[in-house]
Motif scaffolding. Structure first.
Motif, PDB file in Angstrom:
ATOM      1  N   MET A  81       1.115  -1.110   0.156  1.00 37.78           N
ATOM      2  CA  MET A  81      -0.058  -0.157   0.236  1.00 37.78           C
ATOM      3  C   MET A  81       0.823   1.297   0.001  1.00 37.78           C
ATOM      4  SD  MET A  81      -2.907  -1.387  -0.164  1.00 37.78           S
ATOM      5  CE  MET A  81      -4.018   0.059   0.458  1.00 37.78           C
ATOM      6  N   PHE A  82       2.234   1.113  -0.554  1.00 36.47           N
ATOM      7  CA  PHE A  82       3.021   2.164  -0.123  1.00 36.47           C
ATOM      8  C   PHE A  82       2.736   3.568  -1.050  1.00 36.47           C
ATOM      9  CE2 PHE A  82       7.240   4.331  -1.634  1.00 36.47           C
ATOM     10  CZ  PHE A  82       7.380   4.793  -0.459  1.00 36.47           C
ATOM     11  N   SER A  83       2.046   3.206  -2.265  1.00 32.59           N
ATOM     12  CA  SER A  83       1.701   4.349  -3.179  1.00 32.59           C
ATOM     13  C   SER A  83       0.776   5.577  -2.606  1.00 32.59           C
ATOM     14  CB  SER A  83       1.175   3.752  -4.452  1.00 32.59           C
ATOM     15  OG  SER A  83      -0.115   3.207  -4.083  1.00 32.59           O
ATOM     16  N   SER A  84       0.122   5.053  -1.604  1.00 30.12           N
ATOM     17  CA  SER A  84      -0.771   6.099  -0.773  1.00 30.12           C
ATOM     18  C   SER A  84       0.289   6.991   0.102  1.00 30.12           C
ATOM     19  CB  SER A  84      -1.933   5.495   0.042  1.00 30.12           C
ATOM     20  OG  SER A  84      -1.335   4.525   0.944  1.00 30.12           O
ATOM     21  N   LEU A  85       1.227   6.660   0.613  1.00 31.43           N
ATOM     22  CA  LEU A  85       2.132   7.501   1.334  1.00 31.43           C
ATOM     23  C   LEU A  85       2.952   8.526   0.375  1.00 31.43           C
ATOM     24  CD1 LEU A  85       3.998   4.614   3.568  1.00 31.43           C
ATOM     25  CD2 LEU A  85       2.024   6.229   4.080  1.00 31.43           C
ATOM     26  N   VAL A  86       3.237   7.795  -0.688  1.00 31.92           N
ATOM     27  CA  VAL A  86       3.770   8.866  -1.781  1.00 31.92           C
ATOM     28  C   VAL A  86       2.852   9.762  -2.295  1.00 31.92           C
ATOM     29  CG1 VAL A  86       5.243   8.813  -3.802  1.00 31.92           C
ATOM     30  CG2 VAL A  86       5.524   6.958  -2.166  1.00 31.92           C
ATOM     31  N   VAL A  87       1.735   9.613  -2.678  1.00 30.48           N
ATOM     32  CA  VAL A  87       0.669  10.295  -3.273  1.00 30.48           C
ATOM     33  C   VAL A  87       0.333  11.447  -2.220  1.00 30.48           C
ATOM     34  CG1 VAL A  87      -1.611  10.450  -4.132  1.00 30.48           C
ATOM     35  CG2 VAL A  87      -0.366   8.523  -4.860  1.00 30.48           C
ATOM     36  N   ILE A 158       8.939  -8.866  -3.612  1.00 24.47           N
ATOM     37  CA  ILE A 158       8.127  -8.390  -4.679  1.00 24.47           C
ATOM     38  C   ILE A 158       7.525  -7.119  -4.357  1.00 24.47           C
ATOM     39  CG2 ILE A 158       6.486  -8.852  -6.594  1.00 24.47           C
ATOM     40  CD1 ILE A 158       7.056 -11.872  -6.125  1.00 24.47           C
ATOM     41  N   TYR A 159       6.754  -7.206  -3.016  1.00 19.75           N
ATOM     42  CA  TYR A 159       6.317  -5.963  -2.589  1.00 19.75           C
ATOM     43  C   TYR A 159       6.880  -4.577  -2.438  1.00 19.75           C
ATOM     44  CZ  TYR A 159       2.114  -8.659  -1.337  1.00 19.75           C
ATOM     45  OH  TYR A 159       0.961  -9.536  -1.358  1.00 19.75           O
ATOM     46  N   MET A 160       8.360  -4.890  -2.035  1.00 19.28           N
ATOM     47  CA  MET A 160       9.405  -3.861  -1.959  1.00 19.28           C
ATOM     48  C   MET A 160       9.692  -3.604  -3.452  1.00 19.28           C
ATOM     49  SD  MET A 160      11.792  -5.557   1.003  1.00 19.28           S
ATOM     50  CE  MET A 160      12.961  -4.366   0.810  1.00 19.28           C
ATOM     51  N   LEU A 161       9.705  -4.226  -4.377  1.00 14.79           N
ATOM     52  CA  LEU A 161      10.348  -3.636  -5.820  1.00 14.79           C
ATOM     53  C   LEU A 161       9.220  -2.840  -6.176  1.00 14.79           C
ATOM     54  CD1 LEU A 161      11.970  -6.984  -7.264  1.00 14.79           C
ATOM     55  CD2 LEU A 161      13.158  -4.918  -6.345  1.00 14.79           C
ATOM     56  N   ALA A 162       7.900  -3.348  -6.118  1.00  9.51           N
ATOM     57  CA  ALA A 162       6.639  -2.570  -6.380  1.00  9.51           C
ATOM     58  C   ALA A 162       6.668  -1.411  -5.797  1.00  9.51           C
ATOM     59  CB  ALA A 162       5.292  -3.269  -6.359  1.00  9.51           C
ATOM     60  N   ALA A 163       7.013  -1.385  -4.661  1.00  6.71           N
ATOM     61  CA  ALA A 163       7.004   0.202  -3.857  1.00  6.71           C
ATOM     62  C   ALA A 163       8.024   0.855  -4.269  1.00  6.71           C
ATOM     63  CB  ALA A 163       7.190  -0.149  -2.432  1.00  6.71           C
ATOM     64  N   THR A 164       9.249   0.293  -4.350  1.00  8.89           N
ATOM     65  CA  THR A 164      10.126   1.291  -5.165  1.00  8.89           C
ATOM     66  C   THR A 164      10.062   1.982  -6.239  1.00  8.89           C
ATOM     67  OG1 THR A 164      11.726  -0.303  -3.987  1.00  8.89           O
ATOM     68  CG2 THR A 164      12.839   1.548  -5.702  1.00  8.89           C
TER      69      THR A 164
END
Length: 260
Positions: A81-87, A158-164
């Motif tokens: 769910m990392f994209s929400s932190l960036v957005v 894989i989650y970490m790569l997607a978050a990066t």
């Protein structure tokens, strides 16, 4: 780790504030993989075996990969769910705190309702093991445990790569689901039922083969070789998380605020 467990406690208490909702979601999570398993059962009911693999052998493979997936979804949901932190620009706040961004993101989200999916996987695991003529030894028991742990590390990687990727794309990329949800669906069967290039990719690039196919052959008595090497195969697969962590660190160093 003290901070991580503090995050864990806070999120657990928060989700238990609405217990009816929590248990209903957990029951729902129980039946999601159950429907997939029913399809697996009817597949073998119709055809009997797939490339020499019997139903309970594949059921063991199914249980291991779904157990690893449910644990990674529960404890590594922060990266998913990392994209929400960036957005929202909230990742900027994490950067100024005197703690690792890895621990903070890992502890930002937990999905304890995945206990339903985990319970279903445990039931299938016990059922499969009780119907398989496995000659157990200490090394085989350790190998089975390492298969699950390795699967958790691979899915987390894989989650970490997607978050990066969110550092450059801001929004999360659905292509990552090919290797998370798609990887789970693919790895619930032994890899040798697929074409050789697929088996090689998911052994040497994204090492799901070290979670199911290679150690599974040893546990079921289908493979020969040194017992210690078979036991260490899942350990080698879990090393996948190390380059993923390095990629994450590279992304953090090159992050530019979204200005939100």
């Amino acid at each position: 780790m003290k901070l991580y467990f503090k995050y864990l406690s806070i999120h657990f208490k928060s989700q238990m504030q609405y217990r009816t909702s929590f248990w209903l979601l957990s029951i729902g999570q129980f039946f999601i993989p159950f429907s997939i398993f029913v399809g697996l059962y009817f597949l073998f009911e119709r055809f009997g075996q797939i490339k020499g693999w019997q139903f309970f052998e594949v059921a063991l493979c199914f249980a291991v990969i779904h157990m690893a997936f449910s644990l990674s979804e529960c404890f590594a949901r922060g990266f998913d769910m990392f994209s929400s932190l960036v957005v929202k620009g909230e990742f900027d706040r994490l950067l100024v705190r005197p703690r690792s961004t890895f621990v903070q993101v890992l502890g930002s989200k937990f999905e304890f309702t995945r206990v339903g999916r985990l319970l279903q996987s445990v039931i299938v695991l016990v059922w499969a093991l009780s119907n398989l003529p496995i000659e157990w030894s200490t090394i085989k028991a350790i190998t089975l445990a390492l298969m699950i742990v390795s699967g958790v590390f691979i899915f987390t990687g894989i989650y970490m790569l997607a978050a990066t990727m969110c550092f450059w794309t801001v929004q999360g990329l659905e292509v990552a689901s090919i290797f998370t949800d798609g990887g789970r669906e693919m790895a619930q069967y032994p890899l040798n039922i697929y074409q050789k290039w697929v088996a090689r990719f998911f052994t040497y690039v994204i090492p799901f083969g070290t979670v199911n196919y290679l150690p599974l052959q040893y546990i079921l008595g289908k493979g020969d070789g040194n017992e210690l090497i078979h036991m260490l195969t899942p350990v080698l697969g879990s090393l996948f998380i190390l380059p993923c962590f390095l990629v994450w660190q590279f992304g953090v160093r090159h992050y530019r605020s979204t200005g939100s």
